[in-house]
Design an enzyme around this catalytic site. Structure first.
Site, short mmCIF file in Angstrom:
data_model
loop_
_atom_site.label_atom_id
_atom_site.label_comp_id
_atom_site.label_asym_id
_atom_site.label_seq_id
_atom_site.Cartn_x
_atom_site.Cartn_y
_atom_site.Cartn_z
N ARG A 292 -5.92 0.44 8.08
CA ARG A 292 -4.48 0.13 8.11
C ARG A 292 -3.88 0.76 9.35
O ARG A 292 -4.20 1.90 9.68
CB ARG A 292 -3.80 0.71 6.87
CG ARG A 292 -4.32 0.08 5.59
CD ARG A 292 -3.69 0.71 4.36
NE ARG A 292 -4.26 0.14 3.15
CZ ARG A 292 -4.47 0.82 2.02
NH1 ARG A 292 -4.15 2.10 1.94
NH2 ARG A 292 -4.99 0.23 0.98
N GLY B 277 1.55 2.97 -2.63
CA GLY B 277 1.19 3.83 -3.76
C GLY B 277 1.91 3.38 -5.03
O GLY B 277 2.14 4.18 -5.93
N LYS B 278 2.23 2.08 -5.10
CA LYS B 278 2.95 1.55 -6.28
C LYS B 278 2.11 1.67 -7.54
O LYS B 278 2.63 1.90 -8.62
CB LYS B 278 3.30 0.06 -6.08
CG LYS B 278 4.28 -0.22 -4.99
CD LYS B 278 4.56 -1.70 -4.88
CE LYS B 278 3.38 -2.54 -4.46
NZ LYS B 278 2.85 -2.28 -3.13
N ASP C 3 0.82 -1.23 0.00
CA ASP C 3 0.00 0.00 0.00
C ASP C 3 0.85 1.27 0.00
O ASP C 3 0.44 2.30 0.54
CB ASP C 3 -0.96 0.03 1.22
CG ASP C 3 -1.72 -1.27 1.35
OD1 ASP C 3 -2.23 -1.74 0.33
OD2 ASP C 3 -1.78 -1.82 2.46
N THR D 22 -8.43 -4.01 -0.74
CA THR D 22 -8.96 -5.36 -0.96
C THR D 22 -9.98 -5.74 0.11
O THR D 22 -10.99 -6.35 -0.20
CB THR D 22 -7.78 -6.38 -0.97
OG1 THR D 22 -6.88 -5.99 -2.00
CG2 THR D 22 -8.25 -7.79 -1.24
N GLY E 23 -4.12 -4.83 -4.01
CA GLY E 23 -5.17 -3.91 -4.45
C GLY E 23 -4.51 -2.65 -4.92
O GLY E 23 -3.98 -1.90 -4.13
N HIS E 24 -4.44 -2.45 -6.23
CA HIS E 24 -3.79 -1.26 -6.76
C HIS E 24 -4.83 -0.28 -7.26
O HIS E 24 -5.56 -0.57 -8.20
CB HIS E 24 -2.82 -1.64 -7.89
CG HIS E 24 -1.65 -2.43 -7.40
ND1 HIS E 24 -0.78 -3.08 -8.23
CD2 HIS E 24 -1.20 -2.66 -6.14
CE1 HIS E 24 0.15 -3.67 -7.49
NE2 HIS E 24 -0.09 -3.44 -6.23
N GLN F 89 2.50 -6.12 -2.90
CA GLN F 89 2.82 -5.99 -1.47
C GLN F 89 4.14 -5.23 -1.30
O GLN F 89 4.46 -4.40 -2.14
CB GLN F 89 2.86 -7.37 -0.79
CG GLN F 89 1.51 -8.03 -0.59
CD GLN F 89 0.98 -8.73 -1.81
OE1 GLN F 89 1.70 -9.41 -2.51
NE2 GLN F 89 -0.31 -8.57 -2.10
P1 IMP Z 1 -2.20 -12.92 2.55
O1 IMP Z 1 -1.28 -12.36 1.52
O2 IMP Z 1 -3.65 -12.72 2.22
O3 IMP Z 1 -1.87 -14.35 2.88
O4 IMP Z 1 -1.98 -12.10 3.92
C1 IMP Z 1 -0.76 -12.17 4.67
C2 IMP Z 1 -0.44 -10.80 5.26
O5 IMP Z 1 -0.11 -9.90 4.21
C3 IMP Z 1 -1.59 -10.15 6.02
O6 IMP Z 1 -1.05 -9.39 7.09
C4 IMP Z 1 -2.20 -9.21 5.01
O7 IMP Z 1 -2.87 -8.12 5.61
C5 IMP Z 1 -0.95 -8.74 4.27
N1 IMP Z 1 -1.20 -8.32 2.90
C6 IMP Z 1 -1.42 -9.10 1.82
N2 IMP Z 1 -1.59 -8.35 0.71
C7 IMP Z 1 -1.46 -7.07 1.08
C8 IMP Z 1 -1.48 -5.82 0.37
O8 IMP Z 1 -1.64 -5.74 -0.86
N3 IMP Z 1 -1.31 -4.71 1.12
C9 IMP Z 1 -1.09 -4.76 2.46
N4 IMP Z 1 -1.03 -5.89 3.16
C10 IMP Z 1 -1.21 -7.04 2.48
#
Ligand code: IMP
Length: 502
Positions: free
Chosen positions: A370, A35-36, A33, A365, A60-61, A256
């Site tokens: 946050r 801002g990519k 998150d 997503t 989620g972009h 991520q």
């Molecule tokens: P998973 O990727 O759904 O297995 O989640 C594992 C961890 O990564 C959790 O703490 C999620 O909140 C975090 N996470 C997964 N994708 C994102 C993202 O795009 N942005 C921020 N946190 C993420």
């Protein structure tokens, strides 16, 4: 590409060791998150190919172009340029839920955007309903050990790949192979689910599939239909990327952030993909050394985390970690509970809420709040080392703190925990640390050292050039530049125009 954008991009590259790169990667330096999406969208104007190599619909972009807001979870953010021939690739290192992918295609079609040049790796891992069920059941039964996953089946899908019972996109094109692999996978998944209370498994299965039991027949019918829709996009993208590297302008889109990476983050509070440059390059069939320049995106001068795990500079500390992960918490709930929260609140937790509200820091997503804290340079120093030989920093969301009167910057840590060993290094209370060590007891045991800086208290979102930025803000950027690494660009708003070259 217009002249202004062209000079912004060439000016940014000029900050690095390779002024005319052919392959560029955009990597998140924090917990996602950062801002990519906006930065990828901007540089996609330069690229001929935009490729994603890791993660799945957990990302989620959010793209905002010309007043239109789109949230992409799987398709690379360069899809805006599909109409002019830019190729977007979902790489082999991804885990793809075809249902989510088709929904995204429909969203693009509704917005009048084309995806004709999209390519999907034939060997990307397939996310199946049982992966989503397993992900959610595990979280529901984890008690205090909850990770706070996005519930998109990411961990179980990657696990199946590693345990050699997974399916790939290509299986959608071959019904008999699909059926045989599906039956084997379901057998494996059901064994795992037997370890959890039956009522929880049934409730979650109902929520995910509309029925209390996983049915191989229903999954087969549904997935064969997806195969028909996706057939024309499924290709050997690794080979394609290997052929193109060096001769086409390639932009790799990270998902991520490094601190959430399976190899770099603090286990178990990580996602299941490698979010570093090496992970991204490998996920599109390339090598880290194929990448000339890495644009390393970090929020400033605050940062955020979703889900559980250590966060040394968090505003409100453990209280915030707990509250943000509470089920049912959302922006609306929070706005009702804390109507007076502001970026200048004197109470730490409320200041964190104020920053969250000002920055719109609610998951793209999942909608979850946050967790918020100050920018942490020891973590940034760590992350930059995972971003190749030519990292250039891009600082985003600067406008969020426009009204903040005093900004804290974490420059070092003081370790205050129990005596603890990490590899060959012994940590004990009183030790000063310049760079973070990605180990949970260490990160939970550190006290950040802050330097306080006066805020700029001016609006930055209309800034067009470095000379328009307030002096106090430039001072802070220079501290980061000095302490951590070269800052090439800053962003003070979601629009493409709100990007300033330094
Ligand atoms: P998973 O990727 O759904 O297995 O989640 C594992 C961890 O990564 C959790 O703490 C999620 O909140 C975090 N996470 C997964 N994708 C994102 C993202 O795009 N942005 C921020 N946190 C993420």
């Amino acid at each position: 590409m217009n002249e202004q954008l062209e000079s912004l991009i060439s000016g940014a590259f000029a900050h690095g060791a390779v002024p005319d790169p052919m392959t560029v990667a955009v990597i998140g330096a924090q917990w996602g998150d950062e801002g990519k999406g906006k930065i990828v969208d901007l540089f996609a104007g330069w690229a001929e190919i935009v490729a994603r190599g890791t993660g799945g619909a957990n990302a989620g972009h959010t793209l905002k172009v010309g007043g239109q807001e789109l949230v992409l979870h799987l398709i690379p953010s360069g899809i805006h340029y599909d109409a002019i021939g830019v190729v977007n690739v979902c790489g082999s290192g991804m885990v793809i839920d075809p249902h989510a992918l088709i929904q995204e295609m429909q969203m693009l079609a509704t917005a009048g955007l084309s995806y004709e040049h999209l390519l999907i790796a034939y060997n990307a891992t397939l996310v199946l309903p049982q992966h989503i069920v397993l992900d959610k059941v595990r979280e529901a039964c984890a008690g205090a050990g909850k990770i706070g996953t996005t519930g998109r089946g990411i961990g179980p899908a990657y696990t199946d790949r590693v345990t050699r019972v997974g399916l790939v996109m290509n299986d959608l094109l071959n019904p008999s192979t699909f059926e045989a692999k599906l039956l084997r996978n379901l057998d494996h998944s059901r064994r795992l689910l037997r370890g959890y209370p039956e009522n929880v498994v049934e409730r979650v299965t109902l929520e995910v599939t509309g029925s209390t039991k996983l049915s191989s027949e229903e999954i087969r019918t549904e997935y064969m239909a997806y195969g028909q829709v996706l057939k024309r996009f499924i290709r050997d993208t690794d080979r394609y990327m290997q052929r193109m590297v060096g001769s086409r302008k390639i932009l790799l889109e990270g998902a991520q952030g490094v601190l959430l990476g399976i190899n770099d983050g603090t286990h178990p509070y990580v996602t299941s993909a490698d979010c570093s440059l090496n992970g991204l390059a490998c996920g599109v069939g390339l090598r880290g050394q194929d990448v000339d320049t890495c644009l390393v995106v970090a929020k400033a001068f605050y940062m955020t985390r979703v889900g559980a795990g250590p966060f040394p500079t968090e505003l409100g500390g453990a209280d915030s970690e707990w509250r943000c992960n509470e089920t049912g918490t959302s922006r609306a709930v929070e706005e009702r509970a804390f109507p007076t929260a502001s970026v200048n609140s004197s109470q730490e937790y409320l200041q964190g809420v104020g920053i969250r509200q000002m920055g719109g820091e609610y998951g793209a997503t999942t909608g979850r709040p946050r967790r918020t804290g100050w920018l942490d340079l020891p973590l940034l120093r760590f992350a930059l080392k995972r971003c190749g030989k030519n990292p250039l920093l891009v600082l985003t969301k600067l406008d969020v703190l426009d009204e903040c009167e005093e900004i804290q910057l974490c420059t070092q840590y003081l370790y205050q925990g129990l005596r603890y060993r990490v590899g060959g290094q012994e940590f004990e209370a009183g030790q000063v640390m310049e760079e973070a060590v990605m180990d949970e007891p260490i990160l939970r045991g550190v006290k950040p050292f802050y330097s306080a800086f006066p805020g700029w208290c001016l609006h930055t979102s209309a800034s067009k050039a470095a000379g328009d930025l307030p002096e106090n803000l430039i001072n802070l950027v220079q501290v980061v530049h000095h302490e951590v690494g070269s800052v090439a660009l800053v962003s003070a708003g979601p629009e493409r125009e709100q990007t300033v070259l330094l």
